[in-house]
Design an enzyme around this catalytic site. Structure first.
Site, mmCIF file in Angstrom:
data_model
loop_
_atom_site.group_PDB
_atom_site.id
_atom_site.type_symbol
_atom_site.label_atom_id
_atom_site.label_comp_id
_atom_site.label_asym_id
_atom_site.label_seq_id
_atom_site.Cartn_x
_atom_site.Cartn_y
_atom_site.Cartn_z
ATOM 1 N N HIS A 1 -39.865 -4.093 74.424
ATOM 2 C CA HIS A 1 -39.320 -3.180 75.423
ATOM 3 C C HIS A 1 -37.977 -3.671 75.955
ATOM 4 C CE1 HIS A 1 -39.523 -0.062 78.509
ATOM 5 N NE2 HIS A 1 -38.881 -0.950 79.261
ATOM 6 N N HIS B 1 -36.833 3.235 77.330
ATOM 7 C CA HIS B 1 -37.126 2.252 76.291
ATOM 8 C C HIS B 1 -36.041 2.510 75.249
ATOM 9 C CE1 HIS B 1 -40.177 -0.030 73.692
ATOM 10 N NE2 HIS B 1 -39.178 0.251 72.864
ATOM 11 N N HIS C 1 -33.906 3.513 72.408
ATOM 12 C CA HIS C 1 -34.241 4.284 71.218
ATOM 13 C C HIS C 1 -33.002 4.976 70.672
ATOM 14 C CE1 HIS C 1 -34.744 7.115 74.586
ATOM 15 N NE2 HIS C 1 -34.511 8.096 73.724
ATOM 16 N N ASP D 1 -39.810 12.932 66.369
ATOM 17 C CA ASP D 1 -39.677 13.393 67.744
ATOM 18 C C ASP D 1 -40.613 14.576 67.960
ATOM 19 O OD1 ASP D 1 -38.594 14.823 70.135
ATOM 20 O OD2 ASP D 1 -37.006 13.329 69.982
ATOM 21 N N GLY E 1 -28.378 11.508 79.658
ATOM 22 C CA GLY E 1 -29.449 12.101 78.876
ATOM 23 C C GLY E 1 -30.629 11.221 78.538
#
Length: 115
Positions: free
Chosen positions: A46, A98, A100, A30, A93
């Site tokens: 996706h 996409h 994750h 990240d 949030g």
């Protein structure tokens, strides 16, 4: 998908610190980590969010690949405990649309979040 940063990372169009990759999944660091280990694990295909993914006929195959990625990453990096988080929807949030998962280790989030 056009204009999806995670699709671009999965396609190697945007540089990223990739820590794991197979034909279905990619995991990378990240760029704004909240812990000593903060990785993002994504399917290469996706899906807007978890709900869209749950309707896919590929969900079983990709779910298995995601679990394998988590296990392999933890083994390779010596991670014995961690949080695995998914934010679904902007109200909870999700900022990149996409699917994750955040693999977070090195900080106990339960001290900050009451479940």
């Amino acid at each position: 998908m056009d204009n999806c940063i995670f699709c671009a990372i999965a396609e190697h169009k945007i540089p990223s610190e990739i820590v794991y990759e197979d034909n279905l999944v990619v995991a990378f660091k990240d760029v704004k980590p909240i812990a000593p280990t903060h990785l993002l694990i994504i399917p290469k295909e996706h899906f807007k969010d978890f709900l869209e993914f749950s309707q896919s006929p590929k969900r079983a195959e990709i779910s298995e690949a995601l679990m394998h990625a988590v296990n392999t990453i933890c083994e390779e990096q010596g991670i014995e405990s961690f949080h695995l988080l998914n934010n679904c929807g902007e109200a909870h949030g999700q900022s990149v649309f996409h699917l994750h998962f955040h693999l977070i280790s090195g900080v106990d989030l339960t001290k900050h979040i009451k479940f």
